[in-house]
Design an enzyme around this catalytic site. Structure first.
Site, PDB file in Angstrom:
ATOM      1  N   CYS A 301      73.754  62.972  69.201  1.00  0.00           N
ATOM      2  CA  CYS A 301      75.302  62.175  69.140  1.00  0.00           C
ATOM      3  C   CYS A 301      75.921  63.222  70.231  1.00  0.00           C
ATOM      4  O   CYS A 301      76.836  62.921  70.887  1.00  0.00           O
ATOM      5  CB  CYS A 301      75.883  62.427  68.017  1.00  0.00           C
ATOM      6  SG  CYS A 301      75.912  63.809  67.056  1.00  0.00           S
ATOM      7  N   HIS A 734      79.394  65.458  63.329  1.00  0.00           N
ATOM      8  CA  HIS A 734      78.996  64.386  64.241  1.00  0.00           C
ATOM      9  C   HIS A 734      79.718  64.410  65.497  1.00  0.00           C
ATOM     10  O   HIS A 734      81.109  64.563  65.187  1.00  0.00           O
ATOM     11  CB  HIS A 734      78.986  62.941  63.432  1.00  0.00           C
ATOM     12  CG  HIS A 734      78.611  61.671  64.313  1.00  0.00           C
ATOM     13  ND1 HIS A 734      77.358  61.649  64.753  1.00  0.00           N
ATOM     14  CD2 HIS A 734      79.118  60.662  64.571  1.00  0.00           C
ATOM     15  CE1 HIS A 734      77.329  60.302  65.242  1.00  0.00           C
ATOM     16  NE2 HIS A 734      78.377  59.910  65.264  1.00  0.00           N
TER      17      HIS A 734
END
Length: 773
Positions: A301, A734
């Site tokens: 990510c 994230h």
């Protein structure tokens, strides 16, 4: 029907796949995958993968590789579960894929059905793809022997049965106890799959900690060894001998089951959330040009968020067009420009932003459909950018700021290598650092090229920290009321609370500057200086990292500040100020120490140059300097004479006077010395062999033009993009990115793309502003 072809010869076919990288997942020039409607073609000479429509024929024409293997993966329909059988946590089923293959000669334009190719075709089908080989190696933990592998005492085998679990008779996912030869099934998985925990139960009952997974043992002495006591994968350097105790000959072993690394990779590639959620709200996905997502291929990510931002910049889109691919004869997986243009086209063309209907185990007649896109997978691009960098080659989570820096360096090298426009200059600016002595008001200046305008964040107050601690302690006390005493762990809180601030306050901290202790030539002592940074020029795109990660008692922590930020900002207050020359501090020498401290160290019997070096290194701190001298007594270089340290282009005034005596002006003398590294002899030679008046005039004109350009350059910017780190901890989280397109904020969360009504810009880790020209 068997088709005969003259090209089934060694010139056109590589008969063994051993040691070969097989590109069978994806076309190496675009993002068509084997899962697409037509699949891809793998060259049987070099194992390059190409899409059937364009790039496989192109590869065949360029390299005279004619025979290809058509590979198409298609999903097998799975029986629907009943709603009542589904647990509270619903995760889409991992699709089961079937492989369909056929061989074609592109030169003869016909399908081949030759038995002599069957072995090669089967080998390609069974072999891990190039991406999977690299990814498995990256997932594999760097295991080491633990104390239990070195001290284990084996018990002779009483009952030999390696085919089934002794407790439940499962025949797969079996683990052999290296202490006694017991065979038990593996751990239960949250979805009910896996084993029944019998290998773990045996370990707890008998304190037998080491197991090896049957089916992963290979003839070269490798296998998945796990220590339940250490709760980690380990290396057993005596695995061959330990297995021989139970009648297992390692030379005859063949791998039949997936290793932990392979299973970890499959899980990370398959686990996808079906909905796009932001701040608790479900967003509607969007599709089309510039709205293509990037699939997460294993903790990537950080890479996805950075790549989305950079390839949303028009200058990047224009420079890295597909034009290069049309003329390139290199194998595309080894060509940097092919891979960059592939990513650019994949993200912005819209060809791979295909709207699909999500299948759900809860599907019922009349239920609302969920839509998604697969996104593109950056297999080869990731490898090329991270080449030589083990951190970014691994599949572990990395810092998005560090990847931004790595990727920009990669682009700079690429642009120089291929003599392209230096695109990195859109982030570059001249920065002036001003150091001002608090005691005498004198100042030092230094100008450098920079690409980042870093801003700090104010830290939470002690009152906020205490309140957060009390709230979390209360939650902890509620939780442990229902827990068994042996499961209760002491209360520990490593996170910092969430709190509100503004981007204006962050800029104010930059304006206030940093306090540093330095030697002041005017005061002739260590003094407190204020260090402030200003723009000498303004970049087209201003990259602003926010310093959210700090060290507290040597423990890294994240500042969970909610930063209120506006759409437009004027950075005029950070424009370089005009300083008075009379306050400029003249560097007398590189001896940033007092004579008193120097004589103190010399009086201890140390050499003068050694003492000077130590005092300069430790900023006139006698004790620290003495410790350094003691530690480096065996280093003879410490006694070498010190070189005169120059601050920028610090001109030697004595040399200027000597040149002026010969009839030249002070300006001419300083100009010649600045061109010759302050060398008197070279400066004199420069004066007699150059047209000083013309060169000085040109230099002044360029400086004036640059100054005029800066004076007329706007300091006003618009927020263009933001990269956000979700999560309170430094160690996990994230990354997503928000990019402003056509007046709207678009959320890019790996392969999921949607319009955002309330973007989480307040959680920004990196802000990218665009100058309002």
């Amino acid at each position: 029907m068997t088709s005969i072809c003259e090209h089934i010869i060694e010139q056109h076919i590589t008969w063994s796949v051993q040691g070969q990288m097989i590109y069978k997942d994806q076309c190496t020039r675009c993002f068509v995958e084997a899962k697409s409607d037509n699949g891809i073609q793998v060259c049987l000479k070099c194992f390059n993968g190409g899409c059937i429509e364009m790039h496989s024929p192109q590869h065949s024409d360029q390299h005279n590789h004619y025979v290809v293997l058509n590979i198409r993966l298609f999903e097998i329909e799975q029986p629907q579960q009943k709603v009542e059988e589904i647990n509270k946590l619903v995760i889409a089923d991992i699709p089961q894929l079937e492989c369909e293959t056929s061989v074609t000669c592109l030169k003869c334009q016909k399908a081949l059905n030759s038995p002599e190719l069957d072995g090669l075709v089967q080998s390609i089908k069974q072999a891990n793809s190039a991406f999977k080989r690299q990814a498995i190696a990256q997932w594999e933990h760097t295991a080491q022997p633990c104390e239990h592998t070195l001290t284990m005492e084996q018990i002779p085998l009483v009952e030999k049965n390696l085919q089934k679990c002794r407790s439940c008779h499962l025949s797969s996912n079996l683990w052999l106890c290296l202490y006694c030869g017991h065979v038990g099934c593996g751990r239960k998985v949250y979805d009910g799959s896996g084993g029944n925990n019998h290998a773990v139960d045996h370990s707890k009952e008998f304190q037998h900690h080491l197991v090896v997974k049957l089916g992963t043992i290979t003839s070269d002495g490798k296998g998945d060894v796990f220590c339940y006591k250490c709760d980690d994968e380990v290396v057993d350097n005596f695995l061959k001998e330990h297995l021989a105790t139970y009648g297992i000959e390692i030379e005859k072993q063949v791998k039949t089951e997936k290793t932990i690394a392979e299973l970890t990779l499959d899980a990370n590639l398959s686990l996808q959330l079906s909905k796009l959620i932001e701040e608790g709200q479900v967003l509607d996905p969007i599709f089309g040009p510039e709205f293509t997502g990037i699939d997460n291929i294993g903790n990537t990510c950080y890479m996805n968020s950075v790549v989305q931002v950079l390839f949303s910049i028009p200058e990047f889109q224009k420079l890295y067009s597909l034009e290069h691919q049309f003329n390139c004869n290199r194998l595309p997986y080894n060509c940097i420009l092919c891979q960059i243009s592939k990513v650019n086209h994949g993200l912005n063309s819209g060809e791979f932003s295909i709207k699909k209907v999500a299948k759900s185990p809860l599907d019922t007649e009349g239920a609302q459909k969920d839509f998604y896109q697969d996104g593109i997978r950056l297999y080869d691009f990731k490898q090329l950018v991270a080449k030589g960098n083990q951190h970014f080659l691994s599949n572990h989570q990395q810092d998005a700021l560090e990847y931004w820096q790595l990727l920009n360096q990669f682009f700079q090298k690429t642009e120089k290598q291929f003599k392209l426009e230096q695109l990195s200059t859109i982030f570059s600016f001249d920065q002036t650092t001003i150091l001002q002595c608090v005691n005498c008001g004198g100042h030092k200046t230094n100008s450098v090229k920079n690409q980042e305008f870093k801003v700090p964040v104010e830290q939470p107050t002690q009152e906020q920290i205490n309140l957060y601690y009390a709230q979390e302690k209360q939650k902890y006390e509620e939780r442990i009321k229902t827990m068994r005493p042996e499961d209760i762990k002491p209360f520990e809180l490593n996170d910092l609370p969430e709190y509100d601030t503004t981007f204006e306050k962050c800029l104010q901290l930059v304006k206030e500057g940093e306090r540093v202790d330095m030697f002041c030539p005017k005061c002739q002592s260590l003094q407190l200086f204020v260090k402030q940074e200003y723009f000498k020029t303004f970049p087209k795109y201003l990259f602003v990292p926010v310093n959210r990660f700090v060290q507290e008692n040597w423990v890294p922590k994240k500042l969970n500040a909610s930063i209120k930020i506006q759409q437009f900002y004027d950075f005029a207050e950070f424009k370089e100020p005009v300083l008075q020359d009379k306050d400029a501090l003249k560097e007398q020498s590189a001896q940033e120490y007092t004579e008193e401290n120097l004589q103190t160290l010399i009086g201890m019997g140390f050499g003068e140059n050694r003492c000077k070096r130590a005092l300069i290194k430790y900023k006139n701190d006698v004790e620290a300097a003495m410790m350094f001298i003691m530690e480096s007594l065996d280093d003879p270089t410490q006694d070498q004479p010190l070189q005169q340290k120059q601050q920028g282009q610090q001109i030697n005034e004595e040399f200027v006077e000597q040149i002026v005596v010969m009839g030249f002006s002070p300006e001419q003398a300083k100009f010649a010395l600045s061109k010759t590294d302050n060398n008197l002899e070279r400066a004199m030679d420069y004066i007699f062999n150059h047209d000083l008046e013309a060169e000085m005039s040109q230099t002044q004109e360029k400086q004036q033009q640059k100054q005029d350009q800066f004076e007329n350059q706007t300091s006003k910017y618009e927020l263009f993009a933001c990269i956000v780190h979700l999560g309170k901890s430094v160690h996990c989280g994230h990354y997503v990115s928000y990019i402003r397109k056509n007046g709207e904020w678009i959320l890019f969360n790996d392969s999921k793309v949607a319009k955002s009504a309330e973007p989480a810009l307040h959680k920004g880790y990196m802000y990218i502003f665009r100058r309002l020209d």
